[in-house]
Design a protein around this motif. Structure first.
Motif: not given
Length: 306
Positions: A126-130, A146-162
């Protein structure tokens, strides 16, 4: 506008009738039963923003994650039926996000939301698609959830997409949710340090003021508070949209660093009409919030496997 949408997806169980929450909880020592119609509806910040964007002529592209369960299949089908473009990861280790929501007659809301869901595990395909979609969009809209849990994988993924959006010259729009967002980030510079330049910031006025260390939870908000808050935010972002309730209307104001100012008032709907209402107000001003000249550069690097 075509907008890449990053947030949470949930299957909401909504209490369809207003509930006298305070009096009901106080009765019989706080234990009560309520027989009322319930509805399972698609929800989450991504879904509500996408639905509002479509109503105002924009094109959302949702990126997110659901579980390999019935709720995930219902959400995926709802997105397809609505015609919303989406790239969803299916997480076979985490369940789909769920929430139970009830509204009081005064507009208060009680919500029980699940933790440890697929929303926290976004990564991989999904990150690649984004990242592939970034060069085609005019803006990336990011829910603060999406930024509220820094330990979750989504946090890193969102930073990568940003980071991919910034590299492509695409503007990042951030919605400051939940209302306790200031507990996760103490100020605006700490947000931009995490995700890079934020062009547009959207918030309830009270949430933005807490982020800036202004006022208190019980203050009566006025146009003076709005102008003060917008001025401080524009030291860090290019544009902001702030909204607050003023008697029978919801007042929303756009302010930009370039001097653009636009206000609108809309009637406050009944409690059950509040789902996604703020997103509708934002999407009314979305083109002004994002500005013009979004980049269309080549695709940045991709994420690794899930």
């Amino acid at each position: 506008m075509k907008v890449l949408v990053l947030g949470d997806l949930c299957l909401d169980t909504v209490v369809e009738e207003e509930v006298a929450l305070d009096s009901a909880l106080a009765r019989d020592g706080g234990d009560f039963s309520l027989w009322t119609p319930l509805a399972d509806l698609p929800g989450g910040t991504s879904y509500h923003f996408a639905a509002a964007a479509v109503r105002y002529g924009h094109t959302p592209v949702i990126v997110g994650a659901v579980g390999a369960d019935a709720a995930g299949r219902m959400l995926t089908a709802a997105l397809a039926d609505a015609g919303y473009r989406h790239h969803l990861a299916v997480d076979d280790r985490r369940p789909t996000g769920r929430a139970v929501i009830a509204y009081g007659s005064s507009g208060s809301r009680a919500m029980l939301a699940s933790r440890g869901t697929a929303n926290e595990g976004l990564c991989g395909a999904a990150v690649n698609a984004a990242l592939d979609a970034v060069p085609e969009v005019d803006a990336v809209w990011l829910s603060g959830l999406s930024l509220s849990r820094k330990a979750a994988p989504t946090y890193g993924s969102v930073r990568e997409i940003a980071a991919g959006a910034a590299a492509a010259g695409v503007k990042l729009l951030l919605d400051i949710v939940p209302h306790e967002f200031h507990r996760h980030f103490p100020d605006v510079p700490s947000i931009t340090a995490a995700v890079g330049p934020v062009h547009g910031l959207v918030s309830e006025l009270s949430s933005a003021r807490r982020l800036l260390g202004l006022g208190d939870r019980g203050e009566t908000l006025t146009a003076r508070h709005l102008d003060e808050t917008a001025g401080l935010l524009l030291e860090h972002v290019g544009a902001t949209v702030l909204r607050y309730r003023a008697g029978p209307v919801y007042r929303q104001a756009l302010r930009t660093r370039g001097g653009v100012a636009r206000d609108l008032d809309r009637p406050v709907p009944g409690p059950l009409g509040l789902r996604g209402y703020g997103d509708g107000l934002t999407c009314e001003m979305l083109t002004d919030l994002a500005g013009t000249g979004a980049g269309k550069a080549g695709a940045p690097g991709k994420a690794g496997p899930a």
